[in-house]
Design a protein around this motif. Structure first.
Motif, PDB file in Angstrom:
ATOM      1  N   VAL A  94      45.939  45.293  34.656  1.00  0.00           N
ATOM      2  CA  VAL A  94      47.384  45.169  34.846  1.00  0.00           C
ATOM      3  C   VAL A  94      47.687  44.500  36.183  1.00  0.00           C
ATOM      4  N   SER A  95      46.925  44.843  37.208  1.00  0.00           N
ATOM      5  CA  SER A  95      47.129  44.228  38.529  1.00  0.00           C
ATOM      6  C   SER A  95      46.854  42.726  38.483  1.00  0.00           C
ATOM      7  N   LEU A  96      45.779  42.327  37.817  1.00  0.00           N
ATOM      8  CA  LEU A  96      45.481  40.898  37.674  1.00  0.00           C
ATOM      9  C   LEU A  96      46.598  40.172  36.933  1.00  0.00           C
ATOM     10  N   CYS A  97      47.052  40.761  35.820  1.00  0.00           N
ATOM     11  CA  CYS A  97      48.118  40.133  35.024  1.00  0.00           C
ATOM     12  C   CYS A  97      49.414  40.033  35.826  1.00  0.00           C
ATOM     13  N   LEU A  98      49.708  41.078  36.599  1.00  0.00           N
ATOM     14  CA  LEU A  98      50.917  41.069  37.419  1.00  0.00           C
ATOM     15  C   LEU A  98      50.861  39.944  38.447  1.00  0.00           C
ATOM     16  N   GLY A  99      49.708  39.779  39.093  1.00  0.00           N
ATOM     17  CA  GLY A  99      49.564  38.703  40.070  1.00  0.00           C
ATOM     18  C   GLY A  99      49.746  37.335  39.444  1.00  0.00           C
ATOM     19  N   THR A 158      44.926  31.573  40.495  1.00  0.00           N
ATOM     20  CA  THR A 158      43.791  32.480  40.332  1.00  0.00           C
ATOM     21  C   THR A 158      43.686  33.440  41.519  1.00  0.00           C
ATOM     22  N   LEU A 159      43.832  32.906  42.723  1.00  0.00           N
ATOM     23  CA  LEU A 159      43.763  33.746  43.920  1.00  0.00           C
ATOM     24  C   LEU A 159      44.927  34.728  43.993  1.00  0.00           C
ATOM     25  N   HIS A 160      46.082  34.309  43.505  1.00  0.00           N
ATOM     26  CA  HIS A 160      47.259  35.185  43.476  1.00  0.00           C
ATOM     27  C   HIS A 160      46.968  36.413  42.616  1.00  0.00           C
ATOM     28  N   ALA A 161      46.317  36.192  41.474  1.00  0.00           N
ATOM     29  CA  ALA A 161      45.948  37.307  40.599  1.00  0.00           C
ATOM     30  C   ALA A 161      44.863  38.166  41.253  1.00  0.00           C
ATOM     31  N   LEU A 162      43.858  37.529  41.851  1.00  0.00           N
ATOM     32  CA  LEU A 162      42.771  38.267  42.487  1.00  0.00           C
ATOM     33  C   LEU A 162      43.257  39.107  43.661  1.00  0.00           C
ATOM     34  N   MET A 163      44.309  38.640  44.318  1.00  0.00           N
ATOM     35  CA  MET A 163      44.862  39.401  45.442  1.00  0.00           C
ATOM     36  C   MET A 163      45.279  40.794  44.990  1.00  0.00           C
ATOM     37  N   LEU A 164      46.038  40.862  43.896  1.00  0.00           N
ATOM     38  CA  LEU A 164      46.485  42.165  43.422  1.00  0.00           C
ATOM     39  C   LEU A 164      45.338  42.959  42.814  1.00  0.00           C
ATOM     40  N   GLY A 165      44.414  42.287  42.145  1.00  0.00           N
ATOM     41  CA  GLY A 165      43.253  42.989  41.615  1.00  0.00           C
ATOM     42  C   GLY A 165      42.448  43.649  42.721  1.00  0.00           C
ATOM     43  N   ALA A 166      42.228  42.911  43.801  1.00  0.00           N
ATOM     44  CA  ALA A 166      41.469  43.453  44.927  1.00  0.00           C
ATOM     45  C   ALA A 166      42.228  44.584  45.615  1.00  0.00           C
ATOM     46  N   LEU A 167      43.545  44.424  45.754  1.00  0.00           N
ATOM     47  CA  LEU A 167      44.338  45.488  46.375  1.00  0.00           C
ATOM     48  C   LEU A 167      44.305  46.759  45.534  1.00  0.00           C
TER      49      LEU A 167
END
Length: 200
Positions: A29-34, A111-120
């Motif tokens: 969900v975090s990745l999709c949100l980003g 891609t990095l925008h999605a990874l940002m939330l995934g990592a957070l």
């Protein structure tokens, strides 16, 4: 507009939070949100880069693509000369795929925008010990307008912050860091980010 998209996205994420998501669900969900929150910037400028920092990095990448080197002086934004990571990564993507600079740049930043939330989410979940709280904290971070717009620019911060978040998540997960130590590390990172934003 952004408001039209924000309501269903918010309702969906809040529903997932209330349901008590698993770790895997929270991460996805975090990745999709980003990724979804990158779209407003893309819809605003679907054909070209048009913000100040974007034009500076676009010029640097054009110079690199034309056979020039990294660390070239940049009359639009002199700081760009000293932080060529975005141009190097985008240049590799252009060379490998044959895409235009605009397309490659947006794919990279999206891609990095999605990874940002995934990592957070990984960091917050590890610190709190709860996927629900981890997703809630990620959602609150994503509600910051700077994340939706400024951190979607083809610019250095949009490149560097996600890499820092991924590195922090990697350290916390792979080292099996105790929760108390992880909290201290995250608190330090937040203070540094806030200080950096105030100075720019």
């Amino acid at each position: 507009g952004v408001q039209t998209c924000a309501l269903p996205i918010s309702v969906t994420v809040v529903g997932v939070i209330r349901s008590g998501p698993s770790r895997r669900t929270g991460f996805v969900v975090s990745l999709c949100l980003g990724l979804l929150l990158f779209l407003p910037k893309l819809f605003h400028s679907p054909s070209f880069f048009n913000f100040f920092d974007e034009l500076a990095h676009w010029r640097a990448l054009e110079h690199l693509h034309a056979g020039g080197g990294l660390f070239a002086p940049n009359p639009i934004n002199k700081a760009v000369q000293f932080y060529p990571g975005l141009e190097a990564a985008s240049g590799v993507l252009v060379a490998i795929t044959g895409l235009s600079i605009f397309a490659a740049g947006n794919i990279l930043i999206g891609t990095l925008h999605a990874l940002m939330l995934g990592a957070l989410f990984v960091v917050y979940e590890r610190v709190t010990g709860s996927p629900r709280l981890g997703l809630l904290a990620t959602f609150l971070y994503a509600a910051n307008p700077a994340f939706v717009f400024f951190d979607s620019y083809f610019a250095y911060e949009s490149f560097a912050l996600p890499l820092a978040a991924v590195a922090l998540a990697g350290v916390i997960v792979t080292d099996g860091m105790p929760r108390r130590t992880a909290r201290g590390l995250v608190t330090t990172a937040i203070v540094l980010c806030v200080t950096d934003r105030k100075s720019t």
